[in-house]
Scaffold this motif. Sequence first.
Motif, PDB file in Angstrom:
ATOM      1  N   GLN A 154      60.960  61.522 -24.482  1.00 26.17           N
ATOM      2  CA  GLN A 154      62.199  62.039 -23.895  1.00 26.17           C
ATOM      3  C   GLN A 154      63.354  61.842 -24.887  1.00 26.17           C
ATOM      4  OE1 GLN A 154      61.183  63.513 -21.239  1.00 26.17           O
ATOM      5  NE2 GLN A 154      59.289  62.319 -21.227  1.00 26.17           N
ATOM      6  N   THR A 155      63.352  60.683 -25.535  1.00 28.32           N
ATOM      7  CA  THR A 155      64.439  60.370 -26.474  1.00 28.32           C
ATOM      8  C   THR A 155      64.458  61.366 -27.630  1.00 28.32           C
ATOM      9  OG1 THR A 155      63.928  58.059 -26.009  1.00 28.32           O
ATOM     10  CG2 THR A 155      65.494  58.463 -27.773  1.00 28.32           C
ATOM     11  N   LEU A 156      63.270  61.703 -28.114  1.00 30.30           N
ATOM     12  CA  LEU A 156      63.214  62.596 -29.271  1.00 30.30           C
ATOM     13  C   LEU A 156      63.751  63.993 -28.935  1.00 30.30           C
ATOM     14  CD1 LEU A 156      59.903  61.394 -30.955  1.00 30.30           C
ATOM     15  CD2 LEU A 156      62.264  60.936 -31.638  1.00 30.30           C
ATOM     16  N   LYS A 157      63.663  64.368 -27.644  1.00 28.36           N
ATOM     17  CA  LYS A 157      64.265  65.661 -27.251  1.00 28.36           C
ATOM     18  C   LYS A 157      65.778  65.600 -27.458  1.00 28.36           C
ATOM     19  CE  LYS A 157      60.855  66.406 -23.588  1.00 28.36           C
ATOM     20  NZ  LYS A 157      60.641  66.201 -22.149  1.00 28.36           N
ATOM     21  N   ILE A 158      66.356  64.456 -27.110  1.00 24.68           N
ATOM     22  CA  ILE A 158      67.813  64.302 -27.271  1.00 24.68           C
ATOM     23  C   ILE A 158      68.165  64.272 -28.756  1.00 24.68           C
ATOM     24  CG2 ILE A 158      69.815  62.868 -26.670  1.00 24.68           C
ATOM     25  CD1 ILE A 158      67.993  61.679 -24.382  1.00 24.68           C
TER      26      ILE A 158
END
Lengths: 560, 191
Positions: free
Chosen positions: A472-476
């Motif tokens: 999820q973090t890498l999407k941000i």
Amino acid sequence: MNSLGEEYDVCIVGSGAGAGPVAYELSKAGKSVLILEKGKWYSEKDFSKDEIKTCRRDIYTPKLNEEFHLSERYSEESQKWESKSSKKFGPSFWNGNCVGGSTNFMAAYFYRLKPKDFRLKSEFGEVKGANVVDWPISYEELEPYYAKVESLVGVSGRVKKHPNLEPRSTSDFPFPPLAESIVSELIDKAAFDLGFNSLPVSRGIISKSLNKRSPCYYSNYCGSYGCSSGAKGSSRAALLNSAVETGNCRILTESQVYKLNSDKKKVTSISYYDKFGNSKKARAKQYVVACQAIETSRLLLNSSNSFHPNGIGNSSGQLGKNLLFSAGGSGGGELNVKDFSNEIAKKIMQPGLFINRGFQDWYYINDKSFGAKAKGGTIDFLFEHANPIRRASSAKWEGSRLLWGKELKRKLEDDFINKRHIRFEIFNDWLPTDNCYVSLGEKKDKWGSKVAKVRLGYHKHDLKVASYLEKQTLKIMEKLKLHNVYSSISPNPPTNLIAGGCRFGDNPKTSYLDRDCKAHFIDNLYVTDGSFMPTGGSVPYTWTIYANSFRVAEVIKGGV
Amino acid sequence: MMQNLKSEIVQSFIEGKIDRRSFLSASFKLFAITSISSALGCFYTLSQHKLVLSQEKENSLYHILNFLFPKEKHSPGIDEINTIPYFHLILIDQHVSDFDKKIILNGITWLEEECLLEYQKTFFNLSLKEKEKIINKVSKVVWGENWIAKILNFTFESLLGDPAYGINVNEIGWKWLNHKPGYPRAKGAHK
Ligand SMILES: Cc1cc2nc3c(=O)[nH]c(=O)nc-3n(C[C@H](O)[C@H](O)[C@H](O)COP(=O)(O)OP(=O)(O)OC[C@H]3O[C@@H](n4cnc5c(N)ncnc54)[C@H](O)[C@@H]3O)c2cc1C
Ligand code: SF4
């Protein structure tokens, strides 16, 4: 009884987050309090932004050749637990040894636990190979103390409604949020585009004056550094100074406690070495241990005698067991000023301001791709610490290749002049297991006490959850168009976020402390640092340690 | 993460599993047993002596650091940031471990040995190309990589630490990299 006389109402070992609230509440209530702290007493005027002294030498922690930890990790190669000493490459678990403890040096990202964290087993069921239990108290019981920390220690922030917001007894924080960087806006926008909830992160830092403490002046050197304004909510600045002012609280510094002496049911005195190395004793009605998890378990294990052969009050064998860290990982990327207009670039490079953005959309995971419903965690965004020496030290690597000469110099220029490093940190539960605990090593420290041996086993589920959060973090990160993004999910424990070892519970066979954090089998012994936590939640612990210590202080007050 | 990984590797070195001699041989495995005793021997010998920078070692370190961190028209070199006097300070600093001090000193000796073995010259007398070659070679073995990383880190301290230590003279390092220090500043070298 004289407040500075021979026998005290309460004697506290340590002076950090676990100790401060007890000292504050009892001395305000007119009780006599003695604090024995192994380190020195520094004040605002002693601290500076000297990176060499603060971050690269052992000035605020013991010398590792004199006082060290042993740690054991499982080697897949040898199929054995292998031990390392912090004298040489094993991790050190010292985080700040002076009045106020590690709270002097924390970055003070403050989060509460959530109601479901108090009943992890009931909500999510057993996890095979983990010793998950519900807490003996509920969120509702701790909530008033979280609120007390907000106003007394000082927490700044802004409540933003979101699906996983924990219930609050007050509508908003007593201190407005700290000033934010333009990068916070960039993150908000990225989150909005992705349909995520970007949350303002509360901090244990005051944004306006409180008593004798000045507000944050955005020094740009916060985590790992002592605060020169008193804005950071260290136990020393926020609580102990006021406790000492009452005239009822005495702090003896450079006092190394090495044993609690006891009969079958009670602690009878405490033995310590004073600053000249002389062995001394202190007596009190109630004893509180708050040396930080690991050192607390070690002291209690070292306090064995004929009544308590396996450590004081340890007939259950639970002492030292189910040690916790914060699971997860971290990573980051770079904003390159060349990608922005001059005006925006200038704002991005402005030092001092905070990002203070976090995500709790996945605090609970309800996603078929993951598997059954599970506890997730928190993602925090922050600037890389300003520390230029550390920054240059990282810049000398190009992947795993060392740089030198002109190539190194060009890299340093590009890194310092054109880039702002953004980091993320992922926090999820470090599940308690039989392979993570504190015992006594055979080796002794300079005081002649056995050192702590820490087994650092982890549960694979922790990595699974962390990897989910990383995704999820890498999407941000992608939406933010960061360069050179890196990320690491690892079973290595963060050595500054420690809890457990003396878990509390209603069953004396499966817990060391009762629900009031009193040792089940000792009438006048309390533990008030993070050792009491049976599970850690998916956030850093300090706000919870402070809150719980205020809760226990009320119990102790009633007893003296 | 990078740092952790490096520590693991260095740990093997210290435990005698790998040592600097490994890079002298095309086949490390053949030399593993002799090399272990040689590594321990070095540590033992050093522990008998004071951990100081002799004149000879100082000269050597000066030339090595000048190569690793060369002065340029627009960027400072080690003379301007007082790196060599700072290394003397590091070696008497009670807050720097003996272990680190030994790594610094052993590395100088070992690099010079390699220079003699390979070129029959001291590091100072090598051509620029030869210097590049030998540093490159050494950086590919565990002791060398660890040693270069360590002496560069201490060089960065002298570049970007507080001038109160007698380093980063006139804030030349901060100015070069456009770095803003934090306040209050250091009051003097730590004790
Ligand atoms: C760099 C850094 C950043 C951090 N950032 C955050 C953050 O952003 N958010 C967050 O929630 N938490 C953070 N923390 C963690 C936080 O500091 C700890 O959770 C908190 O201080 C724990 O409180 P404690 O009372 O258990 O231990 P401490 O605060 O460490 O206090 C323990 C005290 O006991 C003393 N002591 C130990 N043994 C003995 C003995 N035998 N005799 C006498 N005295 C003894 C020690 O010297 C120490 O002063 C951070 C910590 C560090 C180091
Ligand atoms: S002034 Fe603010 S930024 Fe600086 S150490 Fe104190 S709390 Fe942190």
